[in-house]
Write an enzyme that holds these catalytic residues in place. Structure first.
Site, short mmCIF file in Angstrom:
data_model
loop_
_atom_site.label_atom_id
_atom_site.label_comp_id
_atom_site.label_asym_id
_atom_site.label_seq_id
_atom_site.Cartn_x
_atom_site.Cartn_y
_atom_site.Cartn_z
N GLY A 106 10.27 -49.17 -28.32
CA GLY A 106 10.76 -49.63 -29.61
C GLY A 106 11.84 -50.68 -29.49
N ASP A 116 4.52 -54.59 -25.71
CA ASP A 116 5.57 -54.49 -26.73
C ASP A 116 5.69 -55.79 -27.51
OD1 ASP A 116 6.21 -51.87 -25.96
OD2 ASP A 116 7.61 -52.58 -24.43
N ARG A 143 17.78 -57.23 1.15
CA ARG A 143 18.80 -58.01 0.47
C ARG A 143 18.23 -58.53 -0.84
NH1 ARG A 143 23.04 -56.02 3.16
NH2 ARG A 143 22.71 -56.19 5.43
N SER A 198 7.54 -44.15 -24.13
CA SER A 198 7.28 -42.80 -23.63
C SER A 198 8.13 -41.77 -24.36
CB SER A 198 7.58 -42.74 -22.13
OG SER A 198 8.96 -42.97 -21.89
N SER A 212 15.85 -47.81 -15.39
CA SER A 212 14.59 -48.19 -14.75
C SER A 212 14.84 -49.40 -13.86
CB SER A 212 13.53 -48.51 -15.80
OG SER A 212 13.27 -47.38 -16.61
#
Length: 314
Positions: A41, A259, A29, A140, A92
């Site tokens: 980017g 990043d 859950r 990537s 993702s």
């Protein structure tokens, strides 16, 4: 301020959920998913915006998920130059185990690209890049992309008097070692990528600085940045080496720290800061990013509070 164009070839919609405990053979859950536009980017552009800066995001988008990415970027006020990807944009998933705090990250491959697709995207990047600006290629590469794409981009940028920053990994990073390309202005990697490229451990920060300067001497870039995790970050040029000590902060999620570093570093340089100050700004942004949950990046107020960190010559 120097204009900034970030390039994301394999974007994603990042879904983040949490569950009490991750275990097999059970229905887990979960919390309602948080959605963010993702990809290297894009994350750099988002972090630049969080720090009060501006950039334009060149993003390859396809299908309904691509439309979602565009809408999420628009909601965050980030300028977009879209390119039609040859297939559906990927998703993702980040799952947080609330009992341990551990995170599990599931990353899809993205659509397949042909040689013709790659040629077209290079042409479009050339049209979009700002004269005398900064181009950041991060994240990537999609399936089908040539390993030499970062090198080709560096050569493409040169006639436009722009600077190119590369944050790449894997075969694309290793391919840069052949040296048969225009040197990037900046190349960034983490410590594991650096050790893999070197073929041996880099136990001390001076070892990392030596290797970074070796890469500069080989013509990969005019400056090389190597992150050493929670210890800090090394920056080397042909004649100088610096180390930024990472501030001690509570770690909530490490997602997006790299990043955010690139965003802080790039934003500082675009405002005219010298390299040591840009290194300090990047290190503060990376530390601020680990203080936020899931796929949230750095917060501008946290970055400013962390700027009093040590940058020393090596």
């Amino acid at each position: 301020m120097t204009p900034i164009l970030t390039v994301t070839l394999n974007p994603t919609v990042d879904l983040s959920i949490a569950t009490a405990h991750v275990q097999s053979e059970r229905k887990l859950r979960c919390t309602n998913p948080a959605e963010d536009p993702g990809g290297g980017g894009i994350n750099v552009s988002r972090a630049i915006a969080a720090m009060g800066g501006q950039s334009t995001a060149f993003v390859a988008l396809g299908g309904a998920t691509g439309t979602k990415v565009a809408a999420l970027l628009a909601a965050q006020g980030i300028g977009l130059v879209p390119f039609a990807a040859p297939g559906e944009t990927r998703q993702s998933l980040t799952v947080t185990d609330e009992s341990t705090g551990e995170q599990y990250r599931f990353v899809m491959p993205g659509p397949d690209w042909s040689a013709a697709d790659v040629g077209q995207v290079l042409e479009q990047i050339a049209r979009a890049m700002p004269e005398s600006g900064i181009i950041v290629l991060s994240g990537s590469q999609p399936p089908g992309f040539p390993e030499d794409f970062p090198a080709r981009l560096a050569s493409l940028v040169a006639p436009h008097h722009a600077r190119v920053f590369l944050d790449t990994s894997g075969p694309a990073l290793r391919q840069l070692l052949d040296g048969r390309h225009q040197a990037a202005d900046l190349l960034r990697m983490d410590d594991l990528e650096a050790e893999d490229l070197a073929g041996h451990p880099l136990p001390a920060r001076t070892d990392t600085a030596d290797f970074a300067q070796h890469l500069v001497a080989k013509g990969l870039a005019h400056a090389v940045l190597i992150a050493r995790g929670a210890e800090g970050n090394v920056l080397a040029t042909a004649s100088h080496r610096w180390f930024a000590t990472a501030p001690k902060v509570p770690v909530v999620s490490k997602v997006g720290a790299g990043d955010s570093f690139v965003a802080g570093f790039t934003l500082a340089l675009s405002r005219g800061a010298p390299l040591p100050d840009a290194l300090r700004y990047g290190a503060a942004a990376a530390a601020a990013a680990v203080m936020t949950p899931a796929t949230e990046l750095c917060r501008g107020t946290d970055v400013e509070a962390l700027l009093d960190l040590e940058v020393s010559a090596l």
